[in-house]
Design an enzyme around this catalytic site. Structure first.
Site, PDB file in Angstrom:
ATOM      1  N   GLU A 133      62.442  29.146  12.927  1.00  0.00           N
ATOM      2  CA  GLU A 133      62.903  29.202  14.311  1.00  0.00           C
ATOM      3  C   GLU A 133      64.404  29.464  14.284  1.00  0.00           C
ATOM      4  O   GLU A 133      65.172  28.638  13.782  1.00  0.00           O
ATOM      5  CB  GLU A 133      62.602  27.888  15.032  1.00  0.00           C
ATOM      6  CG  GLU A 133      63.123  27.850  16.457  1.00  0.00           C
ATOM      7  CD  GLU A 133      62.964  26.489  17.117  1.00  0.00           C
ATOM      8  OE1 GLU A 133      63.853  26.119  17.907  1.00  0.00           O
ATOM      9  OE2 GLU A 133      61.962  25.797  16.825  1.00  0.00           O
ATOM     10  N   LYS A 158      57.064  20.877  22.949  1.00  0.00           N
ATOM     11  CA  LYS A 158      58.060  20.381  22.003  1.00  0.00           C
ATOM     12  C   LYS A 158      58.582  19.042  22.511  1.00  0.00           C
ATOM     13  O   LYS A 158      59.128  18.969  23.611  1.00  0.00           O
ATOM     14  CB  LYS A 158      59.206  21.391  21.893  1.00  0.00           C
ATOM     15  CG  LYS A 158      60.437  20.902  21.153  1.00  0.00           C
ATOM     16  CD  LYS A 158      61.472  22.003  21.076  1.00  0.00           C
ATOM     17  CE  LYS A 158      62.775  21.477  20.492  1.00  0.00           C
ATOM     18  NZ  LYS A 158      63.475  22.497  19.715  1.00  0.00           N
ATOM     19  N   THR A 188      65.928  27.526  21.452  1.00  0.00           N
ATOM     20  CA  THR A 188      66.972  27.285  22.454  1.00  0.00           C
ATOM     21  C   THR A 188      67.175  28.537  23.303  1.00  0.00           C
ATOM     22  O   THR A 188      68.289  28.991  23.528  1.00  0.00           O
ATOM     23  CB  THR A 188      68.299  26.846  21.795  1.00  0.00           C
ATOM     24  OG1 THR A 188      68.043  25.965  20.710  1.00  0.00           O
ATOM     25  CG2 THR A 188      69.181  26.109  22.807  1.00  0.00           C
TER      26      THR A 188
END
Length: 211
Positions: A48, A135, A75
């Site tokens: 990621e 998440k 993000t």
């Protein structure tokens, strides 16, 4: 948001198989590229790449071109950034909050969407916004494996990925509590060690969390 003929089930299966997703967050792109190189040499194949890294989409493009590598973007602040990352080859998009605007670009690209939550209300909001997986962030400060276990008892069919404070010593506890996979950031991608050239320590940490 999962739909017929979607690639999402296969992507989630790959993330489950990996068990740990390295969350690469560094102050510069050179450190990020070094971290990925070292982790790949150690045997990790899923990454990621966070948007806090300068020129993150360029790194995603490089990784996506490599055989056997599954790369996502983390993000992600808005739909436009998601589109840029998906065009670069990202196969999953991650945000540590609930943003319904991210669902459409992920659906169009047949990519998986992970949205962030801590409470049951936020989990429901993430699912309503189109999340394929939720998440749990920040996981450790929210209560760790015990908090996750409580959420799983209410949402037994949700794919959960706790992130934040995950390390090699508690991965097994999170999986036992019901995590499908976990995200590991600074405890794996330690920028101070990367800057110091401490490849051995980084790779030892990586090998410790391999399935």
């Amino acid at each position: 948001m999962t739909e017929t003929n979607s690639d999402v089930p296969g992507l989630l299966a790959s993330l489950r198989a990996a068990r740990v997703v390295p969350v690469v967050r560094t102050r510069n792109s050179a450190h990020a590229a070094t971290a990925v190189q070292w982790l790949r040499e150690a045997g990790l194949t899923v990454f990621e790449i966070t948007m806090t890294i300068p020129d993150a989409p360029a790194l995603i493009r490089e990784l996506a071109a490599e055989p056997g590598v599954l790369v996502g973007a983390g993000t992600v602040p808005d739909a436009r950034t998601a589109e840029l990352c998906l065009a670069a080859g990202a196969r999953f998009i991650v945000a540590p909050w609930v943003d319904p605007a991210l669902a459409a670009p992920c659906r169009a690209a047949r990519a998986a969407l992970l949205l962030g939550a801590v409470t049951p209300t936020e989990v429901r909001a993430a699912l309503a916004a189109g999340a394929d997986a939720v998440k749990i962030f920040p996981a450790a400060s929210a209560g760790g494996p015990g908090h996750l276990k409580a959420l799983v008892s209410v949402f037994p069919h949700v794919t959960f990925c706790p992130t934040g404070g995950v390390d090699s010593g508690n991965v097994a506890a999170y999986i036992a509590a019901g995590a499908a996979f976990v995200g590991m950031g600074g405890n794996l991608v330690d920028e101070a060690r990367i800057a110091a050239g401490d490849k051995a320590t980084i790779q030892a940490a990586a090998r410790a969390i391999l399935p």
